[in-house]
Design an enzyme around this catalytic site. Structure first.
Site: not given
Lengths: 191, 291
Positions: B23, B80, B152, B164, B213, B234-235
């Site tokens: 990101d 996005k 995030g 999983r 995450g 991402g973050s």
């Protein structure tokens, strides 16, 4: 026959699958210690050349692979692999192995909306299904480079000594003839 | 012809495999990501952690900002749009984005229908937290899937749970008798031929990345060992103390995801990871958007 596939990033699994179907033993190159073994040919797969070129150096495989190709190890390069081999890239300052005397243009057909399929003639093979994915093409090839295929007057497949390279992706099709051409080069080298 | 384009779009995802999609919010960050070895970037105005902090309605980014990033890098650029917002998707196609993420990170624009992605030439990636969601998105035309995870948060627990879950459902379908597959199609609300594909090939019909995450090289390697074919971060990168170093380390960890010794080396002195919020501390579960 034992073939090594550069596996730092990209579509290496597809090459592996096709080579195994053709009876080869395949080994993946992810770091320096994978280069302690011998093999009869090497594949540089599609993916992002910026990532592959960087990881080749930082994972300490660049010099070893370069000298093997210089010393005659047969190499099959597709798409990003062609960019890694090219001696000149017209729209990028980065240079990688630089062993194939051609000038390539990265993302030559534009972004993903410019990606296309084409059934084109490959010298010695006949009509072949070609998948171009954000593909490069060769703008200029040295006169000693054998041109194997052209699409719209742009060179898209070449052979130069032990190097076989294409701007498209034979590994994404069911057609094994391009890989067989490469394995034939490996066989001749063993003899 | 439409089918041919879909094949080309699935194949672009194949080229991204073994890579990290990062990101970025500015051309400068995009260049840092490309230099660090990102195989693609996701252009957005605010990274998920900031969207979460700011609250309110979150929409497609300014096309000018996205184009600035397209000009800054040579790798594929994704962006996005909101779930169900097919006009945002049309705009992204008009500026020749390489991949659209119909994303639960933004506020959904439609609480019933996803975008009919078969009507587009440009490829789509969608989030999924189980096999049913993944196959429904593929049936709508998605040419790549990622776990939803919980964006995030810097907490990888949901991405792990989703990966999983998908693996165990694929294993279950693979081991079934063929005459049981009709009922699976009914349960998952997907066409029989997609279920049959999973049964025969023991995998999704498109490339499957991990997302949501991922904050450390070990997180990325964990997702790869669980079967992801690549990772979205991402973050995790630009919310950390040393983005360049962390991005470089995550890229190498994805390539050599089983080499613990190397990943231990890569994990040294990375500076502060993003602070993160635990799953049970958050108010808004983005993964519950769009089923």
């Amino acid at each position: 026959m034992k073939i090594a596939v550069l596996a730092v990033q990209g579509a290496f699994a597809e090459h592996r699958k096709m080579l195994e179907a053709l009876g080869c033993t395949v080994t993946e190159l992810r770091q320096k210690q994978d280069l302690t073994q011998d093999f009869d040919g090497i594949v540089l797969p599609g993916g992002e050349s910026t990532v592959q070129g960087k990881l080749l150096r930082e994972l300490d495989m660049y010099e070893d692979i370069k000298s093997r190709i210089e010393n005659g190890l047969p190499v099959l390069a597709t798409c990003a692999g062609l960019i890694l081999l090219a001696s000149d890239i017209v729209n990028d300052d980065r240079r990688h192995f630089g062993l194939l005397p051609v000038s390539v243009k990265r993302n030559a057909y534009g972004r993903q909306l410019g990606s296309f399929h084409y059934d084109g003639e490959i010298k010695g093979l006949g009509i072949f299904p070609m998948e171009f994915i954000r593909a490069p093409y060769i703008e200029v090839a040295n006169q000693n480079v054998e041109v194997l295929a052209e699409v719209d007057n742009h060179i898209v497949a070449v052979r130069y000594g032990n190097q076989l390279a294409a701007a498209f992706h034979p590994e994404l099709t069911e057609d094994t003839r391009f890989h067989q051409m490469f394995l034939e080069m490996c066989r001749r080298k063993i003899k | 012809m439409a089918n041919r384009q879909y094949e080309l779009n699935k194949e672009l995802a194949q080229m991204l495999k073994g890579g990290v999609i990062m990101d970025v919010t500015t051309p400068e960050q995009a260049r840092i990501a490309e230099e660090a070895g990102a195989c693609a970037v996701m252009a957005l105005e605010r990274i998920p952690a900031d969207i979460r902090a700011a609250g309110g309605v979150s929409r497609m980014s300014d096309p000018k900002m996205i184009q600035g990033i397209q000009e800054a890098v040579s790798i594929p650029v994704m962006a996005k749009c909101r779930i169900g917002h097919f006009v945002e998707a049309q705009l992204l196609e008009a500026i020749e984005i390489d991949y659209i993420d119909e994303s639960e990170v933004l506020s959904p624009a439609d609480d019933v229908y996803h975008i009919d992605k078969t009507k587009f030439k440009v490829p789509f990636v969608c989030g999924a937290k189980d096999l049913g969601e993944a196959l429904r998105r593929i049936n709508e035309g998605a040419s790549m899937i990622r776990t939803k995870g919980e964006p995030g948060t810097g907490d990888v627990v949901q991405a792990v749970r989703h990966m999983r879950m998908m693996n165990s459902e694929i294993a279950r379908i693979s081991s079934m008798r063929e005459d049981e597959l009709f009922n699976v199609a009914k349960e998952l609300q997907v066409p029989y031929d997609l279920v049959l594909y999973v049964h025969e090939n023991h995998r999704l019909p498109v490339v499957n990345f991990a997302a949501g995450g991922v904050a450390t090289p070990a997180d990325a390697a964990l997702m790869m060992q669980l079967g992801a074919e690549g990772v979205f971060v991402g973050s995790g990168i630009f919310k950390s103390g040393n983005p360049t170093k962390r991005a470089n380390a995550i890229v190498k960890a994805v390539t050599n995801y089983t080499d613990a010794k190397l990943i231990a080396e890569l994990s040294k002195d990375l500076g502060e990871a993003m602070v993160g919020i635990n799953e049970d501390e958050i108010q808004l579960l983005m993964a519950e958007r769009g089923k």
